[in-house]
Design a protein around this motif. Structure first.
Motif, PDB file in Angstrom:
ATOM      1  N   ASP A  50      31.087 -44.731 -71.727  1.00  0.00           N
ATOM      2  CA  ASP A  50      31.006 -44.977 -70.072  1.00  0.00           C
ATOM      3  C   ASP A  50      30.153 -44.407 -69.723  1.00  0.00           C
ATOM      4  OD1 ASP A  50      33.757 -46.245 -70.680  1.00  0.00           O
ATOM      5  OD2 ASP A  50      34.720 -44.396 -70.537  1.00  0.00           O
ATOM      6  N   GLY A  51      29.395 -43.647 -70.130  1.00  0.00           N
ATOM      7  CA  GLY A  51      28.051 -42.694 -68.897  1.00  0.00           C
ATOM      8  C   GLY A  51      28.582 -42.173 -68.157  1.00  0.00           C
ATOM      9  N   ASP A  52      28.771 -42.124 -66.772  1.00  0.00           N
ATOM     10  CA  ASP A  52      28.873 -41.737 -65.858  1.00  0.00           C
ATOM     11  C   ASP A  52      30.348 -42.205 -65.063  1.00  0.00           C
ATOM     12  OD1 ASP A  52      26.772 -39.587 -65.696  1.00  0.00           O
ATOM     13  OD2 ASP A  52      25.777 -40.759 -64.625  1.00  0.00           O
ATOM     14  N   ARG A  53      31.313 -43.332 -65.671  1.00  0.00           N
ATOM     15  CA  ARG A  53      31.850 -43.743 -65.246  1.00  0.00           C
ATOM     16  C   ARG A  53      33.263 -42.875 -65.203  1.00  0.00           C
ATOM     17  NH1 ARG A  53      36.883 -46.687 -65.377  1.00  0.00           N
ATOM     18  NH2 ARG A  53      36.927 -46.746 -68.309  1.00  0.00           N
ATOM     19  N   ILE A  54      34.356 -42.249 -63.622  1.00  0.00           N
ATOM     20  CA  ILE A  54      34.721 -41.679 -63.316  1.00  0.00           C
ATOM     21  C   ILE A  54      35.935 -42.168 -64.130  1.00  0.00           C
ATOM     22  CG2 ILE A  54      36.226 -39.834 -62.004  1.00  0.00           C
ATOM     23  CD1 ILE A  54      33.745 -38.855 -63.654  1.00  0.00           C
ATOM     24  N   ASP A  55      36.985 -41.916 -64.630  1.00  0.00           N
ATOM     25  CA  ASP A  55      38.460 -42.398 -64.944  1.00  0.00           C
ATOM     26  C   ASP A  55      39.165 -41.595 -63.675  1.00  0.00           C
ATOM     27  OD1 ASP A  55      40.428 -43.900 -65.743  1.00  0.00           O
ATOM     28  OD2 ASP A  55      41.592 -41.614 -66.496  1.00  0.00           O
ATOM     29  N   ILE A  56      40.079 -41.616 -62.643  1.00  0.00           N
ATOM     30  CA  ILE A  56      41.015 -41.362 -61.328  1.00  0.00           C
ATOM     31  C   ILE A  56      42.303 -41.902 -61.287  1.00  0.00           C
ATOM     32  CG2 ILE A  56      39.799 -42.517 -59.486  1.00  0.00           C
ATOM     33  CD1 ILE A  56      39.906 -41.000 -57.870  1.00  0.00           C
ATOM     34  N   LYS A  57      43.159 -40.664 -61.638  1.00  0.00           N
ATOM     35  CA  LYS A  57      44.566 -40.789 -61.703  1.00  0.00           C
ATOM     36  C   LYS A  57      45.225 -39.942 -60.342  1.00  0.00           C
ATOM     37  CE  LYS A  57      44.953 -43.849 -65.659  1.00  0.00           C
ATOM     38  NZ  LYS A  57      44.996 -43.406 -66.472  1.00  0.00           N
ATOM     39  N   VAL A  58      46.201 -40.755 -60.066  1.00  0.00           N
ATOM     40  CA  VAL A  58      46.812 -40.145 -58.414  1.00  0.00           C
ATOM     41  C   VAL A  58      48.241 -40.180 -59.418  1.00  0.00           C
ATOM     42  CG1 VAL A  58      47.825 -39.305 -56.514  1.00  0.00           C
ATOM     43  CG2 VAL A  58      45.728 -40.240 -57.241  1.00  0.00           C
ATOM     44  N   TYR A  59      49.180 -38.677 -59.635  1.00  0.00           N
ATOM     45  CA  TYR A  59      50.399 -38.540 -59.840  1.00  0.00           C
ATOM     46  C   TYR A  59      51.121 -38.140 -58.507  1.00  0.00           C
ATOM     47  CZ  TYR A  59      48.757 -39.515 -64.567  1.00  0.00           C
ATOM     48  OH  TYR A  59      48.041 -40.200 -65.378  1.00  0.00           O
ATOM     49  N   ALA A  60      52.518 -38.424 -57.715  1.00  0.00           N
ATOM     50  CA  ALA A  60      53.074 -38.376 -56.681  1.00  0.00           C
ATOM     51  C   ALA A  60      54.670 -37.658 -57.994  1.00  0.00           C
ATOM     52  CB  ALA A  60      54.113 -39.098 -55.557  1.00  0.00           C
ATOM     53  N   ILE A  61      54.390 -35.939 -57.272  1.00  0.00           N
ATOM     54  CA  ILE A  61      55.133 -34.713 -57.436  1.00  0.00           C
ATOM     55  C   ILE A  61      56.114 -34.959 -56.203  1.00  0.00           C
ATOM     56  CG2 ILE A  61      55.880 -32.987 -58.448  1.00  0.00           C
ATOM     57  CD1 ILE A  61      52.780 -32.916 -59.018  1.00  0.00           C
ATOM     58  N   ALA A  62      57.682 -35.465 -56.887  1.00  0.00           N
ATOM     59  CA  ALA A  62      58.468 -34.754 -55.731  1.00  0.00           C
ATOM     60  C   ALA A  62      58.912 -34.297 -55.505  1.00  0.00           C
ATOM     61  CB  ALA A  62      59.473 -36.046 -56.192  1.00  0.00           C
ATOM     62  N   ILE A  63      58.358 -33.549 -54.710  1.00  0.00           N
ATOM     63  CA  ILE A  63      59.090 -31.866 -54.090  1.00  0.00           C
ATOM     64  C   ILE A  63      58.148 -31.612 -53.184  1.00  0.00           C
ATOM     65  CG2 ILE A  63      57.033 -30.940 -55.194  1.00  0.00           C
ATOM     66  CD1 ILE A  63      59.616 -27.738 -55.661  1.00  0.00           C
ATOM     67  N   SER A  64      59.035 -31.015 -51.806  1.00  0.00           N
ATOM     68  CA  SER A  64      58.501 -30.673 -50.303  1.00  0.00           C
ATOM     69  C   SER A  64      58.280 -29.070 -50.617  1.00  0.00           C
ATOM     70  CB  SER A  64      59.723 -30.705 -49.637  1.00  0.00           C
ATOM     71  OG  SER A  64      60.463 -28.922 -50.072  1.00  0.00           O
ATOM     72  N   ALA A  65      57.227 -29.052 -49.782  1.00  0.00           N
ATOM     73  CA  ALA A  65      56.285 -27.805 -49.970  1.00  0.00           C
ATOM     74  C   ALA A  65      56.291 -26.593 -49.704  1.00  0.00           C
ATOM     75  CB  ALA A  65      55.364 -28.597 -48.318  1.00  0.00           C
ATOM     76  N   LEU A  66      57.915 -26.538 -48.964  1.00  0.00           N
ATOM     77  CA  LEU A  66      58.737 -25.158 -48.794  1.00  0.00           C
ATOM     78  C   LEU A  66      59.156 -24.930 -50.255  1.00  0.00           C
ATOM     79  CD1 LEU A  66      59.775 -24.025 -46.539  1.00  0.00           C
ATOM     80  CD2 LEU A  66      61.926 -25.253 -45.862  1.00  0.00           C
ATOM     81  N   GLU A  67      59.489 -25.765 -51.151  1.00  0.00           N
ATOM     82  CA  GLU A  67      61.115 -25.424 -52.346  1.00  0.00           C
ATOM     83  C   GLU A  67      59.478 -24.970 -52.769  1.00  0.00           C
ATOM     84  OE1 GLU A  67      62.907 -27.693 -55.706  1.00  0.00           O
ATOM     85  OE2 GLU A  67      62.994 -28.739 -54.021  1.00  0.00           O
TER      86      GLU A  67
END
Length: 1005
Positions: free
Chosen positions: A649-666
């Motif tokens: 793949d050379g310089d190809r970046i694999d980017i993933k994003v995961y949403a984590i269900a938790i409030s900043a306060l908790e």
């Protein structure tokens, strides 16, 4: 009298005056009544001249005596201006009820002009009054310039209109179509008395504050400045400089504003004018307030209030009281904020200052809004709106509308919220008020998103970010000042991350995630740090030395008292209070130097956020993963960047994003709970450890498998989390599978890599030729050969040597024999020719300041003291070599050292901790070393055990040295291997012993 929200302040010394009525250019008659003076009028006066002079004398005498009936009788009852004049006088008499006029001078600036049955008189008036209770000079008087128009009615000359000369001149100046036309007007109004200059400045301030018209206000202030210089009026020049500073603040140009204010402050201090010092103090406080340094702002506000109290102020003190309320509000102390707002409001109501009243109504509405007292909040906002609309102030109208909009948003009335914030945004744009505009745009984006108007929300957030980016380029002060500005302004960046992630536009979301992290560090690493000492004058350097000596002396006193077997608590409290004051004075002076020397301003905006191709170069191969967290109010987002197959793949970046269900306060609460368990060597930590792993790392387990190195960019409370001590479902600590390194942002890491490459070139070409002075080494200069400077177990004074040996490197300040052996062993590892080892009395603070710049590796094995309230006063404890050296190497001193190390190891307690700052990361020791020029630190997350730390550090350095001759090992991997070895020993299996230290910065190399 016209009273503005930002009160105009007199820089003229107020001295007692006799009653003096001067009704022709040369005549001066003292201590006589008006009738006596009329009787002795010059026989050369014509009957009309004598009649007008008599009316003037009777009028000013009636004013001095508060004789409203006589004063109003001198007016033409046919004048349309009479009702307004009567209202003005009633308000003036009521506002100044406690004042007694004891001196009044009214002097015609030129002969009365007659034109048929009309006449015009212009007078330079000086009034002095005292407070009937205190006997001190009363406010609201001083120098004035009045113009009176007369008409002849049935043979008698009556006043038709009374106004300040500036009120008459300003409309013509604003209507003039050219500079030549304005110049002609100005010539007709000569001479420019201090009273006229003050009136023009008042009018300009009204145009700025009531109308929000910066361009016209600037023109008027520049006229005051030019006329003040022409008339050689210190008063006029000072008022113009302050006024122009106010314009710059409105525009967000804090550097130019601070420069103006500092010039006037120097003048006020030189002439010993306490009113001027008080007035400018609150202005300087406003700059710190807008830049987010609320502690420093509070210091200026309180200084102003105290000066006004000493002067017996009953009016001018309203503004600093209001400002103190703002500082409390910004620090979430709403009870105190409300108290000061109400105190200030009473004064503005008493002196009939509508602008001041309306502003306070708005601020009280803000307090009720955050307290969720929504009906009361809306009531106060709505009470302020008619005043702003009457005055034509678009900026403050926008603030009130946006306040109501925010309430409607929290009530779930999103359509109404959009309407209100849209109107507020239009007004803020028209007023060119960036500090208001970014807030209205953010509110508009928030409400639009609630109604799923994604395009409108995105545009609002993008526009808000553009405003903030421009403001960042106009800041004044040091790195900490710039960092604090951004702390409460990350909402639109985080909102853009959430919005773009929801749309699947992950690369764009990552871009905004990076824009919200490590901004000040990025500026410094990209453009270099300004050396403030190189620009100081001798006078400035001398004063800086005195202020620094005061801080050092009090710090030394505090250390000595604290180290006594039985410290005097009263004395400790006194020293701590004085030390805090001395620190604030030093910081304030440093800001003044930055303002006085605009060349110190760091170039900002040129360091772009990292791109995905640049991320590819950071990752290197498929065995590395980068994790970046974004903590939003209700969710946390985990960005995972990696390469699947570098060969294919050379310089190809694999980017993933995961949403984590938790409030900043908790999330913050759970992280703190786990950190405390590990830091306290508690046995019941494993369940929390597994839960946090499952929450924060398991979503990316597939991407993490097989990765030898993981770089983590935390956010918010995650900076306090020891990821290395989290337990996977397989029962293994994260550190067992991965070398872990932390970074403020990937953009910062990119710049650190570049700096390290330059540094390697510099040291590779170094010889034993004499090196440059500290802070001057570069890739084109030579440097000495030794690579390690290590300090351990410094002598903390004879009285401390007998103290009980400490097993923890904490505030007990006991000797650390393991630390001394630690650095001596490092000397053996690196070799005597390549290292300098300092212990005992030789391990003193001055040695760091004069020697540290030479070495690529620094190691400190000593006590560390955390100041989580003021993190740049966290310090390493070293020996003291002189009275000017207190042995406390503070973070604020470290960031000025001009270092060239690629590694600094702080083998002391809690050196990884500090103050979590949105938009920057963790402010503390590591941050200071990064600012100073170091690219990687090894620091501790809690109070560490001295014995296990010594073993860990020795093994860490040994592995780094071995890697030079064998297979290369990164700093993160060297620490991992050392920690695993320590973990293998039964007595050190608990994470308390082996996971306390982390690599921060460019540790993947």
């Amino acid at each position: 009298m016209c009273r503005n929200l930002n009160r105009r302040h007199s820089f003229v010394r107020r001295t007692g005056l006799l009653f003096v009525f001067v009704c022709c250019v040369a005549l001066s008659i003292r201590a006589q009544t008006a009738e006596e003076q009329i009787a002795k009028s010059s026989p050369s006066l014509t009957p009309d001249q004598a009649a007008v002079h008599a009316a003037l004398l009777r009028g000013y005498e009636a004013y001095a005596k508060r004789d409203a009936a006589t004063l109003f009788s001198l007016f033409s009852q046919q004048s349309p201006y009479l009702p307004a004049f009567q209202q003005l006088m009633r308000e003036d008499f009521a506002a100044n009820e406690s004042a007694r006029i004891d001196g009044l001078s009214a002097k015609l600036t030129r002969n009365v002009q007659f034109e048929g049955d009309k006449a015009k008189a212009r007078l330079y008036v000086q009034i002095h009054a005292v407070d009937k209770v205190t006997g001190k000079s009363a406010e609201g008087f001083g120098d004035m310039d009045h113009t009176l128009h007369f008409v002849r009615e049935k043979g008698d000359w009556k006043i038709w209109q009374f106004l300040s000369t500036a009120e008459e001149l300003v409309p013509d100046l604003l209507a003039a179509k050219s500079d030549e036309e304005r110049a002609t007007l100005l010539m007709a109004y000569e001479p420019f008395t201090d009273g006229l200059l003050k009136g023009l400045a008042d009018q300009a301030q009204s145009v700025l504050e009531a109308k929000g018209d910066e361009a016209r206000a600037t023109m008027l202030f520049n006229i005051v400045l030019a006329m003040g210089k022409k008339a050689n009026s210190t008063f006029g020049i000072a008022n113009a400089m302050v006024g122009l500073g106010d314009v710059y603040v409105t525009q967000g140009d804090y550097l130019r504003a601070a420069d103006n204010y500092q010039q006037v402050m120097k003048l006020a201090e030189k002439l010993s004018i306490p009113q001027g010092i008080a007035a400018v103090s609150v202005k300087l406080g406003n700059i710190h307030y807008h830049q987010g340094n609320f502690t420093q702002a509070m210091e200026y506000y309180q200084r102003s209030a105290k000066l006004y109290e000493k002067l017996g102020s009953t009016q001018e003190i309203a503004y600093p009281l209001l400002s103190i309320g703002n500082a409390y509000f910004a620090q979430n102390n709403y009870t105190q904020a409300l108290e000061y707002y109400q105190r200030s409001l009473k004064i503005y109501e008493r002196i009939f200052d509508k602008g001041g009243e309306a502003y306070l109504l708005n601020r009280i509405g803000e307090v009720y809004s955050v307290q969720e007292r929504f009906p009361e909040a809306v009531n106060f906002y709505q009470r302020s709106l008619p005043v702003w609309e009457e005055l034509g102030n678009k900026s403050l109208t926008a603030i009130s509308l946006n306040g109501i909009g925010n309430v409607r948003y929290r009530e779930g009335k999103y359509t109404e919220a959009i309407e209100l914030s849209s109107r507020a945004t239009e007004l803020a744009r028209e007023a060119n008020a960036p500090e208001v505009l970014w807030k209205t745009l953010t509110a508009l984006g928030r409400a639009s998103l609630a109604l799923k108007k994604v395009d409108e929300a995105q545009q609002a957030y993008v526009d808000a970010i553009a405003v903030l980016e421009k403001l960042r380029g106009q800041l004044v002060g040091n790195e900490r000042d710039r960092q604090q500005f951004f702390e409460n302004k990350t909402e639109p960046y985080v909102a853009m991350v959430e919005l773009l992630v929801a749309q699947g536009r992950l690369a764009e979301a990552f871009h905004y995630a990076e824009l919200a992290k490590g901004r000040t560090l990025l500026d410094v690493l990209r453009n270099g740090r300004a050396d403030i000492t190189q620009t100081m004058t001798d006078e400035e350097r001398s004063q800086e030395k005195q202020l620094h000596a005061s801080v050092t002396s009090l710090g030394s006193q505090l250390r000595k008292e604290s180290s006594r077997p039985h410290p005097d608590k009263t004395r400790l409290t006194s020293i701590e209070a004085r030390l805090q004051t001395a620190r604030l004075e030093y910081e304030a002076y440093e800001t003044r130097i930055y303002a006085a020397h605009p060349e110190l301003k760091i170039k900002r905006g040129t360091a772009q956020a990292i791109t995905l191709p640049e991320v590819a170069s950071l990752i290197g191969d498929e065995h590395t993963a980068l994790l970046e967290y974004v903590v939003a109010p209700d969710k946390t987002y985990l960005f995972v960047l990696s390469k699947k197959n570098a060969t294919v793949d050379g310089d190809r970046i694999d980017i993933k994003v995961y949403a984590i269900a938790i409030s900043a306060l908790e999330l913050g609460s759970r992280v703190q709970g786990f950190r405390r368990q590990v830091a306290n060597n508690a046995l019941d930590f494993k369940e929390q450890s597994r839960q946090l792993y499952e929450l924060l790392l398991s979503p990316a387990q597939k991407e993490l498998d097989g990765k030898a190195t993981v770089c983590i960019v935390p956010a918010g409370g995650l900076w306090e989390l020891p990821f290395q001590a989290l337990l996977s479902l397989r029962g293994k600590y994260f550190l067992e599978d991965h070398a872990v390194v932390y970074a403020p942002s990937l953009s910062v890491l990119r710049e650190m890599r570049k700096k390290d490459a330059q540094r390697e070139l510099a040291f590779a070409s170094a010889s034993t030729a004499p090196g440059p002075s500290p802070g001057k080494i570069s890739a084109t200069t030579s440097a000495p050969a030794p690579s390690l400077l290590a300090m351990g177990n410094p002598a903390l004074g004879a009285s401390l040597v007998t103290r009980t040996k400490s097993s923890n490197r904490d505030f007990s300040l006991g000797e650390l024999p393991e630390a001394e052996q630690e650095v001596k062993t490092l000397g053996e590892i690196y070799g005597t020719q390549n290292s300098k080892i300092l212990t005992g009395a030789a391990a003193h603070e001055e040695a760091v300041k004069t020697e540290a710049w030479r070495y690529p590796i620094l190691h400190f094995a000593t006590h560390g003291l955390l100041d989580d309230t003021n993190p740049l006063y966290s310090r390493l404890m070293l020996a003291s070599s002189s009275d000017d050296d207190d042995g406390l190497l503070e973070a604020r001193e470290i960031l000025k050292l001009g270092l060239h190390a690629d590694l600094a190891v702080l083998s002391a307690c809690q050196t990884a901790r500090g103050q979590i700052a949105p938009g920057e990361g963790l402010i503390g020791m590591s941050w200071a070393f990064f600012i100073a020029g170091t690219s990687t630190t090894v620091v501790s997350q809690w109070k560490v055990d001295s014995g296990s730390t010594a073993r860990l550090m020795v093994d860490f350095h040994r592995r780094l040295q071995i890697s030079k001759d064998q297979t290369a090992v990164s700093k993160a991997e060297a620490l991992r291997q050392a920690a695993l070895k320590l973990m293998s020993e039964p007595k050190y299996q608990h994470p308390f012993f082996w996971s306390g230290f982390v690599v921060v910065g460019n540790g993947m190399n």
